[in-house]
Motif scaffolding. Structure first.
Motif, PDB file in Angstrom:
ATOM      1  N   ARG A  74       3.433  10.823  30.560  1.00 15.62           N
ATOM      2  CA  ARG A  74       3.196   9.576  30.741  1.00 15.62           C
ATOM      3  C   ARG A  74       1.982   9.012  31.510  1.00 15.62           C
ATOM      4  NH1 ARG A  74       3.594   7.476  35.537  1.00 15.62           N
ATOM      5  NH2 ARG A  74       4.162   9.231  36.852  1.00 15.62           N
ATOM      6  N   ARG A 112      -6.191  -0.149  26.126  1.00 17.37           N
ATOM      7  CA  ARG A 112      -6.048   0.110  27.595  1.00 17.37           C
ATOM      8  C   ARG A 112      -7.106   0.009  28.457  1.00 17.37           C
ATOM      9  NH1 ARG A 112      -1.155   3.330  28.334  1.00 17.37           N
ATOM     10  NH2 ARG A 112       0.117   3.222  26.364  1.00 17.37           N
ATOM     11  N   ASP A 144       4.172   2.817  37.074  1.00 25.30           N
ATOM     12  CA  ASP A 144       3.614   1.838  36.462  1.00 25.30           C
ATOM     13  C   ASP A 144       2.995   2.367  35.112  1.00 25.30           C
ATOM     14  OD1 ASP A 144       1.369   3.305  37.394  1.00 25.30           O
ATOM     15  OD2 ASP A 144       0.203   1.235  37.581  1.00 25.30           O
ATOM     16  N   GLY A 145       3.679   3.639  34.723  1.00 25.81           N
ATOM     17  CA  GLY A 145       3.033   4.282  33.562  1.00 25.81           C
ATOM     18  C   GLY A 145       4.056   3.998  32.406  1.00 25.81           C
ATOM     19  N   SER A 146       3.416   4.270  31.089  1.00 27.41           N
ATOM     20  CA  SER A 146       4.042   4.241  29.795  1.00 27.41           C
ATOM     21  C   SER A 146       3.730   5.631  29.093  1.00 27.41           C
ATOM     22  CB  SER A 146       3.617   2.972  29.082  1.00 27.41           C
ATOM     23  OG  SER A 146       2.288   3.220  28.704  1.00 27.41           O
ATOM     24  N   GLY A 147       4.576   5.650  28.105  1.00 31.97           N
ATOM     25  CA  GLY A 147       4.592   7.011  27.224  1.00 31.97           C
ATOM     26  C   GLY A 147       3.190   7.082  26.466  1.00 31.97           C
ATOM     27  N   GLY A 148       2.775   8.331  26.631  1.00 31.89           N
ATOM     28  CA  GLY A 148       1.558   8.776  25.732  1.00 31.89           C
ATOM     29  C   GLY A 148       1.448   9.847  25.086  1.00 31.89           C
ATOM     30  N   ARG A 172       2.289   6.565  39.181  1.00 29.56           N
ATOM     31  CA  ARG A 172       4.046   6.480  39.419  1.00 29.56           C
ATOM     32  C   ARG A 172       4.537   5.228  39.454  1.00 29.56           C
ATOM     33  NH1 ARG A 172       5.576  10.497  43.663  1.00 29.56           N
ATOM     34  NH2 ARG A 172       5.368  11.924  41.858  1.00 29.56           N
ATOM     35  N   GLY A 180      -0.574   6.537  33.185  1.00 29.69           N
ATOM     36  CA  GLY A 180      -0.384   5.796  34.325  1.00 29.69           C
ATOM     37  C   GLY A 180       0.101   6.509  35.389  1.00 29.69           C
TER      38      GLY A 180
END
Length: 180
Positions: free
Chosen positions: A101, A157, A107-111, A105, A103
């Motif tokens: 994840r 990003r 405000d994250g997205s997958g990576g 906690r 970002g």
């Protein structure tokens, strides 16, 4: 032109006389086209498209074999043994893909990315476009957490105009990594 019109008219009559045969033929044809496309896509990705690094003929993937079982993954001990004892390689490195994840906690997205060992960048002949590669201290347990990011990641990003001297960091699974 008259012949073309007559051919189309004859085909339409044949379709109306045997709709099940037409449906079966269309199904077989679409399955054949789909299978051919899938096979070509795999062959293109594996055999036809060049790998994204220099001298791909000099890069090898090593695995470990136990009796009849071939394991593509190496333990840390086996990797260290080969790294110390394999003298036929000009560079020796390993990698492990990961999903995480990006970002903080909430405000994250997958990576996705690669965790790499010392020697990996040299083995595939890659140097960073900006900044620097990893230092030896950064590979050690407890070393500073650092990351290299791809150009598309940087642009989307971080921002194309950003500078490394601005102290750019990325967050992966609640851990901060300084982009070098």
């Amino acid at each position: 032109m008259r012949g073309v019109v007559e051919d189309i008219s004859g085909a339409a009559k044949a379709i109306r006389r045997a709709p099940r045969f037409t449906a079966m033929g269309g199904t077989v044809l679409s399955l054949g086209i789909g299978a051919t496309t899938a096979v070509f896509s795999v062959l293109s990705a594996v055999l036809l498209r060049p790998v994204p690094f220099e001298d791909p003929d000099r890069v090898m993937h090593l695995a470990w074999q136990y009796s009849d079982f071939l394991s593509p993954d190496l333990t840390s001990a086996k990797f260290a043994y080969w790294g110390e004892n394999a003298r036929a390689f000009s560079a020796f490195g390993g990698w492990r893909p990961f999903l995480g994840r990006l970002g903080r906690r909430g405000d994250g997205s997958g990576g996705r990315g690669l965790g790499v060992t010392r020697g990996f960048l040299e083995a595939i002949g890659v140097t960073p476009e900006r900044g620097r590669a990893f230092t030896l201290d950064e590979y050690l347990a407890g070393g500073e957490r650092v990351a290299l990011v791809s150009h598309p990641f940087w642009v989307t990003r971080v921002g194309e105009e950003a500078e490394l001297s601005d102290g750019v960091s990325v967050w992966l699974d609640e851990n901060e990594y300084v982009v070098v």
